[in-house]
Write a protein that holds these residues in place. Sequence first.
Motif, PDB file in Angstrom:
ATOM      1  N   VAL A  69      14.153   9.946   5.614  1.00 47.62           N
ATOM      2  CA  VAL A  69      12.865  10.393   6.164  1.00 47.62           C
ATOM      3  C   VAL A  69      11.930  10.826   5.045  1.00 47.62           C
ATOM      4  O   VAL A  69      10.736  10.505   5.055  1.00 47.62           O
ATOM      5  CB  VAL A  69      13.084  11.532   7.185  1.00 47.62           C
ATOM      6  N   TYR A  70      12.454  11.513   4.053  1.00 46.33           N
ATOM      7  CA  TYR A  70      11.645  11.953   2.921  1.00 46.33           C
ATOM      8  C   TYR A  70      11.046  10.755   2.177  1.00 46.33           C
ATOM      9  O   TYR A  70       9.855  10.736   1.871  1.00 46.33           O
ATOM     10  CB  TYR A  70      12.512  12.796   1.975  1.00 46.33           C
ATOM     11  N   HIS A  71      11.860   9.755   1.909  1.00 41.87           N
ATOM     12  CA  HIS A  71      11.365   8.597   1.167  1.00 41.87           C
ATOM     13  C   HIS A  71      10.394   7.760   1.997  1.00 41.87           C
ATOM     14  O   HIS A  71       9.420   7.227   1.462  1.00 41.87           O
ATOM     15  CB  HIS A  71      12.535   7.752   0.663  1.00 41.87           C
ATOM     16  N   ILE A  72      10.630   7.649   3.276  1.00 47.04           N
ATOM     17  CA  ILE A  72       9.683   6.941   4.140  1.00 47.04           C
ATOM     18  C   ILE A  72       8.353   7.680   4.173  1.00 47.04           C
ATOM     19  O   ILE A  72       7.283   7.064   4.113  1.00 47.04           O
ATOM     20  CB  ILE A  72      10.269   6.761   5.552  1.00 47.04           C
ATOM     21  N   ALA A  73       8.399   9.004   4.237  1.00 51.32           N
ATOM     22  CA  ALA A  73       7.164   9.794   4.229  1.00 51.32           C
ATOM     23  C   ALA A  73       6.397   9.608   2.921  1.00 51.32           C
ATOM     24  O   ALA A  73       5.162   9.514   2.930  1.00 51.32           O
ATOM     25  CB  ALA A  73       7.483  11.270   4.459  1.00 51.32           C
ATOM     26  N   VAL A  75       6.412   6.914   0.999  1.00 49.47           N
ATOM     27  CA  VAL A  75       5.816   5.575   1.027  1.00 49.47           C
ATOM     28  C   VAL A  75       4.596   5.553   1.942  1.00 49.47           C
ATOM     29  O   VAL A  75       3.549   4.994   1.588  1.00 49.47           O
ATOM     30  CB  VAL A  75       6.864   4.527   1.456  1.00 49.47           C
ATOM     31  N   LEU A  76       4.703   6.170   3.112  1.00 48.58           N
ATOM     32  CA  LEU A  76       3.571   6.214   4.028  1.00 48.58           C
ATOM     33  C   LEU A  76       2.395   6.993   3.442  1.00 48.58           C
ATOM     34  O   LEU A  76       1.239   6.594   3.619  1.00 48.58           O
ATOM     35  CB  LEU A  76       3.988   6.811   5.368  1.00 48.58           C
ATOM     36  N   THR A  81      -2.976   6.800   1.130  1.00 48.34           N
ATOM     37  CA  THR A  81      -3.875   7.101   0.017  1.00 48.34           C
ATOM     38  C   THR A  81      -4.550   5.838  -0.489  1.00 48.34           C
ATOM     39  O   THR A  81      -5.763   5.824  -0.729  1.00 48.34           O
ATOM     40  CB  THR A  81      -3.104   7.790  -1.121  1.00 48.34           C
ATOM     41  N   VAL A  82      -3.796   4.778  -0.622  1.00 41.71           N
ATOM     42  CA  VAL A  82      -4.362   3.507  -1.087  1.00 41.71           C
ATOM     43  C   VAL A  82      -5.375   2.980  -0.079  1.00 41.71           C
ATOM     44  O   VAL A  82      -6.461   2.521  -0.451  1.00 41.71           O
ATOM     45  CB  VAL A  82      -3.243   2.480  -1.354  1.00 41.71           C
ATOM     46  N   SER A  83      -5.059   3.056   1.203  1.00 37.00           N
ATOM     47  CA  SER A  83      -5.992   2.557   2.216  1.00 37.00           C
ATOM     48  C   SER A  83      -7.267   3.388   2.242  1.00 37.00           C
ATOM     49  O   SER A  83      -8.365   2.846   2.421  1.00 37.00           O
ATOM     50  CB  SER A  83      -5.335   2.531   3.591  1.00 37.00           C
ATOM     51  N   LEU A  84      -7.173   4.685   2.052  1.00 32.68           N
ATOM     52  CA  LEU A  84      -8.376   5.518   2.001  1.00 32.68           C
ATOM     53  C   LEU A  84      -9.223   5.209   0.769  1.00 32.68           C
ATOM     54  O   LEU A  84     -10.452   5.193   0.847  1.00 32.68           O
ATOM     55  CB  LEU A  84      -7.993   7.004   2.019  1.00 32.68           C
ATOM     56  N   MET A  85      -8.563   4.944  -0.346  1.00 32.47           N
ATOM     57  CA  MET A  85      -9.309   4.583  -1.545  1.00 32.47           C
ATOM     58  C   MET A  85     -10.015   3.240  -1.361  1.00 32.47           C
ATOM     59  O   MET A  85     -11.173   3.083  -1.759  1.00 32.47           O
ATOM     60  CB  MET A  85      -8.376   4.539  -2.753  1.00 32.47           C
ATOM     61  N   ILE A  86      -9.349   2.284  -0.756  1.00 34.63           N
ATOM     62  CA  ILE A  86      -9.971   0.984  -0.508  1.00 34.63           C
ATOM     63  C   ILE A  86     -11.152   1.147   0.443  1.00 34.63           C
ATOM     64  O   ILE A  86     -12.238   0.598   0.217  1.00 34.63           O
ATOM     65  CB  ILE A  86      -8.929  -0.013   0.046  1.00 34.63           C
TER      66      ILE A  86
END
Length: 96
Positions: A69-73, A75-76, A81-86
């Motif tokens: 769950v930690y690693h999935i969080a 990645v999400l 963050t990338v989508s907001l920057m785009i």
Amino acid sequence: MFLFPRALLNAFLRGRKSATNLYHASLYDEMLLNKTVGEIRQQIEPSQKKGNSIIDYIYFMLWWLLALVYHIALVLLFLKTVSLMIHYFTIWPKTN
């Protein structure tokens, strides 16, 4: 977790059976530094070979799920963050 699951499980179960570790109840002094690895291993590892209980496997699964769950969080969060920057850079008006 996915590359070496059996080795991870064995290390977890071995750690659950160990009497102590060097982070708790150990003084870092010359006496500890003068011991060999074999002496420290005898101090830490259990002298009796007790079997693994179902609780040990349940604890492993709980820690495994928590790590997943930690690693999935992470990645999400990165993808968000990338989508907001785009989105920010595509709607921002370009000035010359």
